[in-house]
Each structure stands twice: as C-alpha cells, then as structure tokens.
Design an enzyme around this catalytic site. Structure first.
Site, mmCIF file in Angstrom:
data_model
loop_
_atom_site.group_PDB
_atom_site.id
_atom_site.type_symbol
_atom_site.label_atom_id
_atom_site.label_comp_id
_atom_site.label_asym_id
_atom_site.label_seq_id
_atom_site.Cartn_x
_atom_site.Cartn_y
_atom_site.Cartn_z
ATOM 1 N N HIS C 137 61.090 -22.072 -57.142
ATOM 2 C CA HIS C 137 61.294 -22.036 -56.007
ATOM 3 C C HIS C 137 62.190 -20.870 -55.029
ATOM 4 O O HIS C 137 63.032 -20.026 -55.698
ATOM 5 C CB HIS C 137 62.256 -23.073 -56.054
ATOM 6 C CG HIS C 137 62.579 -24.211 -54.792
ATOM 7 N ND1 HIS C 137 64.250 -23.252 -53.513
ATOM 8 C CD2 HIS C 137 62.620 -24.701 -54.040
ATOM 9 C CE1 HIS C 137 64.319 -24.006 -52.593
ATOM 10 N NE2 HIS C 137 63.318 -25.216 -52.858
ATOM 11 N N ASP C 214 66.458 -22.860 -63.883
ATOM 12 C CA ASP C 214 66.364 -23.774 -62.748
ATOM 13 C C ASP C 214 66.465 -24.788 -63.617
ATOM 14 O O ASP C 214 65.093 -25.329 -63.275
ATOM 15 C CB ASP C 214 65.860 -22.950 -62.173
ATOM 16 C CG ASP C 214 66.046 -23.551 -60.616
ATOM 17 O OD1 ASP C 214 66.560 -25.311 -61.040
ATOM 18 O OD2 ASP C 214 65.312 -23.424 -59.543
ATOM 19 N N GLN C 217 64.137 -29.857 -61.469
ATOM 20 C CA GLN C 217 63.677 -30.204 -61.327
ATOM 21 C C GLN C 217 63.646 -31.505 -62.685
ATOM 22 O O GLN C 217 62.708 -32.467 -63.298
ATOM 23 C CB GLN C 217 62.703 -30.332 -60.796
ATOM 24 C CG GLN C 217 62.064 -29.668 -59.430
ATOM 25 C CD GLN C 217 62.188 -30.765 -58.209
ATOM 26 O OE1 GLN C 217 61.895 -31.924 -58.652
ATOM 27 N NE2 GLN C 217 62.803 -30.154 -57.110
ATOM 28 N N LYS C 240 68.844 -34.689 -55.758
ATOM 29 C CA LYS C 240 67.593 -34.588 -56.844
ATOM 30 C C LYS C 240 68.199 -36.245 -57.486
ATOM 31 O O LYS C 240 67.078 -36.399 -58.350
ATOM 32 C CB LYS C 240 67.265 -33.835 -56.989
ATOM 33 C CG LYS C 240 66.676 -32.569 -55.883
ATOM 34 C CD LYS C 240 65.898 -31.747 -56.472
ATOM 35 C CE LYS C 240 65.861 -30.089 -55.680
ATOM 36 N NZ LYS C 240 64.934 -30.456 -54.467
ATOM 37 N N CYS C 380 58.452 -24.452 -50.190
ATOM 38 C CA CYS C 380 59.474 -23.518 -51.141
ATOM 39 C C CYS C 380 58.963 -22.828 -51.692
ATOM 40 O O CYS C 380 60.244 -22.114 -52.799
ATOM 41 C CB CYS C 380 61.702 -23.912 -50.892
ATOM 42 S SG CYS C 380 61.777 -24.632 -49.416
HETATM 43 C C1 LIG Z 1 62.881 -26.153 -58.341
HETATM 44 C C2 LIG Z 1 64.378 -25.747 -57.469
HETATM 45 N N1 LIG Z 1 64.871 -25.037 -57.495
HETATM 46 C C3 LIG Z 1 65.784 -25.246 -56.705
HETATM 47 C C4 LIG Z 1 66.294 -26.068 -55.804
HETATM 48 C C5 LIG Z 1 67.170 -25.730 -54.639
HETATM 49 O O1 LIG Z 1 68.413 -27.200 -54.540
HETATM 50 P P1 LIG Z 1 69.317 -27.407 -53.999
HETATM 51 O O2 LIG Z 1 68.356 -26.695 -52.075
HETATM 52 O O3 LIG Z 1 69.444 -28.140 -53.349
HETATM 53 O O4 LIG Z 1 69.613 -25.814 -53.529
HETATM 54 C C6 LIG Z 1 64.715 -26.999 -55.658
HETATM 55 C C7 LIG Z 1 65.059 -28.377 -54.202
HETATM 56 O O5 LIG Z 1 65.194 -27.389 -53.406
HETATM 57 C C8 LIG Z 1 63.744 -27.234 -56.420
HETATM 58 O O6 LIG Z 1 63.187 -27.999 -56.847
#
Ligand SMILES: Cc1ncc(COP(=O)(O)O)c(C=O)c1O
Ligand SMILES: Cc1ncc(COP(=O)(O)O)c(C=O)c1O
Lengths: 145, 422, 422, 145
Positions: C137, C214, C217, C240, C380
């Site tokens: 991401h 990370d 998910q 999430k 993203c």
């Molecule tokens: C794999 C992953 N990492 C990081 C994020 C970032 O999360 P947030 O937007 O809540 O900071 C997301 C979701 O948007 C994600 O799917």
C-alpha cells in the site's frame, strides 16, 4: 440517481468512438494530468497560433466519462478561437461544479450538454473535468512562454 | 440631560446572551454525579464536554453513512466524502479562511504544529531563528526544540511580565532578520492571558518572517478571523471546542501550503507513486496521509454548528461574566494567589492559582471529593512554572455551560481544602 | 473400515461458525438502501462497517465519562484514563503482545509506519538498505521513499510472481548485510495474498535486520500473534476492524521502542521540559504527543470485544467460505480476470479483477446503481497496477457480515455492466 | 470514594512533619525521579555498605501523598538490611498496585499500611510510589558499580 442520467447515449458513443484521439505534432505545449484518487491520466497537447486552437490532441486512460469528455472537448474546441474556447471551458466547468442546478447552453457546449447528469455524481465530476483542466493548463503554459 | 456614549463603546445590555440552563440540558454528562455530588466541571481548558447534538451526529454517521473518503465512486463513499469535505468548509467559514483548501485536518493541535515544524521547517539552517514564548504549551515548545536539533536553528523566547503578560519590550531585537517564524499562543492555557498580536505581527512583516498562532484556547471561546489577525498559520484542536478527540486543525495561507513538502507519506497524499519516486497531491490532501478522521470531522462540524447557533459573541460574554465573578470571588479566599491577569480584560476564562501550604494535587483531590473537577499540575507548560517559581498550580477553566453557582461551590471547596491541611 | 486422519489435519465440521443474520442485525447500515436497492457492502478492505455496540460505546463514553487522560486527578479524568489504558490492554491481548506498553496509539496505520520511519529511521546512513515489496500500500512505500531521501539510504523491492505472490527467489541477495529493515504487508489489500513470512524472517535474523509487518488487512480477519510471527514492529488501523476512524496501532518490541527517539513533540510525551532542552517519557507515552484518540480507543476496545465474542477463527472460516464461493462464481463470468491468487489458500477475502473492455470506474458506477459498493481505482497501490500493466482494478472485499447471496448479486451485476458497455 | 481513606491521619502527619528530609553525605548513589504527568520530583540518595542501607536522604516537592510516602520510606528503611528493604519494597509496590484488594502487613510496612487507601485512587498511586521507585533505582545503581 438514475444511471442513464450519467451514461447518456452521446457519452457512451464518444467513449466507444473517440474523436481526435492520439498525440499529434506540431504542438505549442504538452501537459500531463492525473486524477490522484483514481489514477486516470491524460496527456494533452495544444497547437495555438494567432489566438486560435489549431489542434488539440490527447492520449490517456480512464473511465467512459473521462474519455468521452476528452473526445467532446476535441470535437468542440479543436479549431476554435481562443476566446470561444475559454468561454466554453468556463461554461463546462460551471456545469460540472453546479451540483445539477445549472442549465447547460447547447450553443456553447455542443455534445458537452450530455454531461449535465454527471454533475449529480460528485465522485465523477473530476473524471469529466480531467481533460478540460489539462487544456486550461496547456493554454496557460503557451501564454507563459 | 443626555448622556453621550463614545461611538463604538459597547453597552452591556446590548450584549448577546443565551439560556445557560437550556445549554446545560444538551450535555448529558452534566446530569451526572461524582462521588455522590453533582458534577461541577471546571476543566474545559483540558477538554470540553460534548453536547448530545455532537455525539449523535457521529453515531448517525457511523450508523448510516460510514465509508472511506476520496477513494470510492459508490454512494456511501460519496456521502462520507461530502460529509468530510462539508466539515472542512464549516471550519473554513468559522475562522473566515479564504478557502477550504487552506484547512488541513490533523489528529490534534500538537500534530498540526509538528506538521509545520517538519514540513515548512525542513529548509531551516544554522543561524536561522524561531521565536516562541515562555507561556507556550509543551506542544508549541518541543516541536521547535526538536526542529532546532535537526537543523541547527536557534530557539528564542519571549519572556513574561510579573502580571502574566507577554513581555514585548524586546520585540525589536528578539524578532530580527534571522527570524524565520514566530509561533506564540493566542490564549494561554495556564494564565488565561489573551495576547495582543499587533506589535508582533508588524515586526514579523518588517523582517519577512512568518507568524503562527496557537489558537487551541481561543477558537472554542470567541470569534476569530484569520484574515483580520493577518497570521500565516494557526492551529487548534477539536476536543476543546465541543468536538471529539482525534481531530485537530492546521490553517495555513494557500501560498505557503502550496510550497511545503509533505510530512507524513501514504495513501491519499500522493499524485502518483512509482518505484522510482512519487509526486504529491495539492494541499490540503498533501498533508492528510492515510484514512483521515472522517467521523471526527463530522463531529467537529456539528460542534461548530452548535457554537454558531448559540453565537460566539454570546459565549465570549458569558465567559467574561464568569471570569469577573471568579476573579472577585477567589480574591476573597485567604492564601489563594492567582497567576495571570487579575482583571477580566485581555484574558480568557482560565484561572490558575496556588493555595498557600497545600500542594495542587491535594487541592484537586479534596475538590474532586466535592464533585468539582479542576486540573492540577504543570498543565503541559513547565516553563511557566519555572518562571513563577511554583512546582505546580491548580486551574479552574470555564465554558458556556458553567455558572456562577459553580464558582461559589469552588470557593466553598477551597475553604474545605484549607481546613483539611492547616 | 477406519479412516485415518493425519494428526493436526483440520476437519471442516470442527470449524467454528456463527449466525451471520444475527451479526448483520448488529450493523445498522446494513438495513439501509442505496438508490432504492438494499445495500450490498463489498468494500470492507477500504473501511469496515461498525456494529451498534461500537457506536454506543463511544456515545456512552462522551455522554458520561469524557475527560482528558493522564493529566488529572479528578474522577472523570481517572475514568477516561482507565478506559483509554484499558483499551491498550485489550489491543495487547488481541495480538498477544508481551506488554501493553508495547502498544502505541496513532491516528491510523499510515502514521504508525511514518513514526517508525522518522524515529527508528533517523539513524540511517547512505549505504543502508530498506526492503519493501511491489505489493505494498502507498502507506508502506512513501514513508520509506521519503526516509531514503532524508538519509541517503536505498530502497529495495521484492517483486511479484504472475499469480500474485511475493517472489522470494532472490530473498538471500535482496536481504543482506546492508539491510536494516524489511517492511512488507502481511495481507495485500489488492491481491488478497497472505504472505508467508518464515523465509524472510529467517533471513532477516541472519543478517541482523528488523522485520515490520503491515497487518492492516490481517488483524481484522484472523487471529494474529506477534510472538509467533517473531516480528519487530507491526501496524494496523482501527477503522478496518469494526472500530472508528482516527485510531491506528503500532506494536513494537519493548527493547526497540525504549531506544527510539521521539517523533512528534508536545504534551504527554515528555518527562520534563525546560527552556534549555527536554527529556522524554518512557514508551508508549513517548510516541503519543498531544491529546490522544481517547474515545476512539474506547471504540476500538469495543470492536475487539465484538470480534472476540464471535471468535476470530469463526470469522476467518466464514471469509474462507465466501472467498471460495466468489472465486468460483467470478470464474464463470466471461471477460472477468482475477488478479491475485485464484485458489482460496494463502489469501484473504479480497478479490480484485478486471472486466474486459470496461473501465473499473464504470464497473463501480453500474454496480453502485444496484446497491453494490465495490472499490475501483488503483487502491493506493500503484506499483501493483504497473506490475500487471492495468490502469486500475475493481475490488470486492468481504467481511464477517457478508453472504453468498451478496456474491450472487455481484455476479448478476457484472452481467449488467457488460450489457451496458458492449 | 471516601477522602479520609486517602488522607489518613498518619499520612497527614508525615506530610506536615517529614522524617529524614534533606540530602546528606556520604552516599553511594543519587537519583532524580520525576512524575511526568504532574511534575512531582524527588532527589534521593542511598548510603549502602555491607548490604545495609546506612542512610536514605531525600529532597523534592510534591503533594502530601508523595511527601509522606518518602518520609515513611525513610522511617522504615533507613538503617535496614538490604534484604528486608527489598522485601518491604515489594510489599509496598504490591499494596499500591493492588487496586485496594491487598491486605497490608504492618510488621513489614509499618506506617506504610496507611497507604492502603491510596491504592483505590489510581491517579495517586504514582505519587505514593515516586520515592520508592527512586530507592529501587538507586540501589540498582550501587549494585551496578
Ligand atoms: C495494507 C494496508 N496498509 C496500510 C493502510 C493504511 O491504513 P490507514 O489509511 O488507516 O492509515 C491500508 C488501508 O488503507 C492498507 O490496506
Ligand atoms: C495552548 C494549547 N496548545 C496546544 C494544546 C494541545 O492540544 P492537543 O493536546 O489537542 O494537541 C493545548 C491543549 O492541551 C493547549 O492548551
């Protein structure tokens, strides 16, 4: 919201049979615009001389709305006087950001009136405006030269 | 005989008012008891209470319109995006910002200041100077200390007068050609002082520096206009203005924000991301990496609606009345010493004081047993403690829902404190 | 005849289950209509919906226990602090962290990654290497690009196989003596891939680097144990996993956090502040500058209670069933191509696909008119788009409240999409 | 919560007439501890020889609870065997973090039993523990030498 307000026949037609697509020479300025939220992109060139938009050529990828909008822009403004083009640009922008409250003028906007329904879909307004913003930017760059 | 009133002189009975009892009824927590006593909440400078309207706005958002923003073409996503961006517009109008694009949502005021220190501050060099004051909250001190460590720039400080006002006598030397930014609090969270900024702004413009105002203790309490104040950045925080925790605001001039590099990197702040490098979205998105505080923006918008409905001028006058009353009342209590302006002019509704021979912790504890919630300690502003040679202070702070009866209770409570520790 | 089941082989009818209808009844939004059609929410990888229990927990907190934390001796402050720290303990137990002090609350997962990049990363030097992957991401890409710009370190990338898995063939050269940190996603938000980490962890330990996962998910969807995974840092995000916006989590080994310098400066993260310099509180306070997301922590705690009540294993199995069903169902639709693993093994409940000749925006728009909320765009994660040479994709992602009926509706919707644009 | 559970007579007495206050020489180690949330501070010295806490001396400022607790600590542990001191330390810490569920042993804790009520006021537990944490730290420093 009715889907067919968004996907007017004219729009689907421009999408399936885009006018003026492809990057051509000569050109006075080239710009590259991106819609960061969805990744739609357009590269757009203008050939501007004697206050006339001799050609507008473009390439890019995106949804039916952004592609049809570029095609309509080409059809309407390639060959136009700069003054008329800016007037059409202002009218199209007003239409798109008017939340569906603006009555479009077919004389100025041609097939662009078909985008009236897009204004009711806030998430799609940027798609419709992508190539038009690029055009404005490109004209500005020529004027800065 | 006719009385001539000088033009523009405010007349007390012209002042807007509101029905405090009706306001209190909107705040469910005010119906609560603490240790068998009715709650008397005198800690709004720490965090404010929330009206039902704000609590409900967030609950309804989660229950019916929840989605991520700026990423979806679907209906829920569109609703959430309109709600989030609508809140941005409310905030912009509330402080008279020329454009909603000048409003950056952060997690709190602290992050907003750190954002400026990291992003704008990244180009500082040794020899450059930042000016703050001895009355700053730690959140407007530490980010600059860390920035100076990173860049070699120097931190300078406005001193304070004995009466708790900014000592402006050396403004012309303190702010000079080396100064890049002056960042001061508009209202002190300890002394209550509301700083006059005109002389500082003039000098800042003279030397070509920038002015940032920490408005965390101002925006909740009185109308504020960023154009009028001619600031370059201001920050404030949602939870002190009837809004939720988890949201703060940075306002910055568009021309400055546009030139600033990003601070946090991630989703939503990019134009395009490639393995070889990335480019940035325009402000405010550039500074809002990741999923933003969506429901919190909705709550903050509802808080602004609530404040607007009552009227910021009415709130300011209500607090002025409470402050005058409290200053008088506390001056009758033997052994109580007020730190900060002792007149209800150029000050907000926050009063810090010592009780002779009793440590603030003990003051706070005894008051708590009477249902009275005050803050005790260094109030995240240790340099003020050092300036006035006190280890800690007790602080009572008022807001639109407080009454003079509650101030009477505080005064009675202080008598009990003294009895216990004498 | 007796059937011998190999020891440890899971039997399908041993699998924990739950009543999906009863779960759905807890989510008020699922009773909503979109454009006259019942809502079908297939965008949980973007943000999840919230059960009434979570919405109410926050409303009750604001209505009855609201105060700032860690700053007051009064009763409300004590209640708020216990609620906030109690949430920290729930989070710690949820991921089996050895201590609640290893849990740092941030505003989202993105801030958590930036925190590590700024704080831990501040000591990097030219020649040092960070390894990420092409399936990250943007929030796990841009902070490292920015860090490499600041420090001169180099960013390296794991590639992807055609089937959407991490290409580990060059793990031994990619991770080497110069590597300081490997930061990869545990579950891809686009491809759905769940990465096997054992080989990477082994190599990371061999060269003395650190491993960050990370888990944005992962944590919402299956039981995860930081000790088991032997990671050094993990991040995830509240919104999430049935929780509110405005809160994220960094977990880090105590021994690492203790040595890390602060990131954001301000209230609550200090030990003492003097004009000549400041000293820092111990973790986690050191990394939580300013008023934290108090009500959001309460909401996240309620979300964890809700997930635990249903059981993470039951949720994982429910999602596995949906994923198998969806993979089968989508493979029957002409012109649909799935990007990512096509088998329901080593993958989560997130499916991205293209529809031949139709741009994802248009796919999403037509589905929206049928009440079906999917995400379209680059999610993203642009490097994935570049890797597979697609401009954008359509993504359906499932969670505990989704049903196979909703997948049938998606399949019917895709037929309509194709009719419209053929 | 009853206020007099917190402010026992013994505590107020130690607060008003602290025992052993002031920094004395010689000492084997000196530490400075701060309660970051409220700013309470203590500087504490130990003189440790032959596994005996010959002297504990301290200076600082803070609330009645933190001051009384330092005074009790002095009274109880100055002159004590290190082993007994550590036992008392463990017992006091257990009492303070026991949320009011721990029954204190007067034989080990002396006047320290008066702090049983503090355990019911989570915000004040750190005040009571400030000088005790400092003592532990100081002993550790001597042992590290
Ligand atoms: C794999 C992953 N990492 C990081 C994020 C970032 O999360 P947030 O937007 O809540 O900071 C997301 C979701 O948007 C994600 O799917
Ligand atoms: C003057 C001032 N500045 C900054 C802050 C920091 O606000 P927050 O903790 O919401 O970041 C506060 C409040 O704590 C404050 O009173």
């Amino acid at each position: 919201m009715q889907l067919d307000q968004l996907y007017q026949e004219i729009i689907l037609d421009h999408y399936k049979h885009p006018k003026g697509r492809g990057l051509r020479e000569p050109f006075s300025a080239e710009v590259h615009h991106v819609n960061p939220t969805c990744g739609d992109e357009v590269t757009l060139r203008v050939q501007l001389a004697d206050d006339k938009l001799i050609d507008i050529s473009y390439e890019g990828h995106g949804c039916s709305i952004s592609q049809a909008s570029a095609s309509v822009l080409y059809e309407l403004l390639a060959g136009a006087e700069l003054g008329d083009a800016l007037k059409a640009h202002a009218a199209f922008t007003e239409l798109m950001t008017g939340k569906g409250q603006v009555e479009p003028d077919e004389e100025i906007l041609g097939d662009g009136v078909a985008f009236a329904g897009v204004a009711k879909f806030p998430a799609r307004v940027k798609c419709a405006l992508l190539s038009w913003m690029a055009l404005k930017d490109a004209i500005g760059q020529v004027e800065d030269q | 005989m006719t009385m001539t009133i000088p033009a523009g002189m405010p007349q007390y009975d012209d002042m807007p008012t509101f029905d405090v009892d009706r306001v209190r009824a909107d705040f469910p927590i005010l119906g609560r008891e603490v240790g068998g006593q009715p709650l008397i909440y005198l800690d709004s400078a720490n965090t404010s209470q929330k009206p039902q309207q704000v609590i409900e706005a967030m609950a309804v958002h989660y229950a019916l319109h929840n989605a991520n923003v700026a990423r979806s073409v679907h209906q829920l996503g569109t609703e959430a995006t309109l709600a989030y961006e609508g809140a941005r517009e409310k905030v912009a109008r509330f402080i008279n910002a020329p454009s909603a694009d000048e409003i950056v949502f952060t997690k709190n005021a602290t992050e907003a200041i750190n954002l400026v220190a990291h992003s704008w501050g990244s180009s500082l060099k040794p020899g450059d100077e930042i000016v703050i004051s001895e009355m700053e909250h730690h959140s407007n001190i530490v980010p600059w200390q860390l920035l100076c460590e990173r860049t070699g720039a120097t931190l300078k400080w406005f001193g304070l007068t004995e009466t708790g006002r900014l000592d402006e006598s050396d403004v012309d030397t303190l702010i000079n050609e080396r100064t890049k930014l002056v960042s001061i609090t508009h209202t002190s969270n300890v002394l209550g002082t509301v700083n006059a900024t005109a002389r500082i702004t003039d000098r800042v413009r003279e030397v070509g520096a920038l002015l940032m105002l920490d408005c965390s203790q101002t925006i909740p309490h009185k109308a504020f206009d960023v154009v009028d104040y001619d600031a370059d950045f201001i920050v404030f925080t949602g939870h002190k203005m009837l809004g939720p925790t988890g949201i703060g605001v940075l306002w910055g001039r568009a021309s400055l924000l546009e030139k600033m590099p990003p601070f946090l990197g991630g989703g939503s702040m990019i134009e395009t991301v490639r393995m070889t490098g990335s480019t940035w979205a325009a402000p405010p998105a550039r500074f809002e990496a990741g999923t933003p505080p969506i429901a919190q923006a909705v709550g903050l918008g509802a808080a602004i609606d609530y404040l607007n409905d009552i009227g910021m001028d009415a709130i300011a006058w209500h607090e002025k009345t409470l402050t005058s009353y409290a200053l008088d009342a506390l001056s009758t209590v033997d052994g109580v010493r007020i730190y900060g302006p002792k007149v209800p002019v150029g000050r907000g509704a926050t009063l810090s004081f010592s009780v002779e021979g009793v440590h603030p912790h003990d003051v706070g504890q005894v008051l708590d047993s009477l249902g009275i919630q005050v803050r005790v300690g260094h109030h995240c502003a240790r340099p003020i403690m050092d300036r006035y040679s006190v280890p800690a202070l007790t602080r009572a702070s008022f807001y639109l829902y407080n009454t003079t009866d509650e101030i009477d209770a505080l005064v009675r409570g202080l008598d009990q404190v003294k009895r216990m520790f004498s």
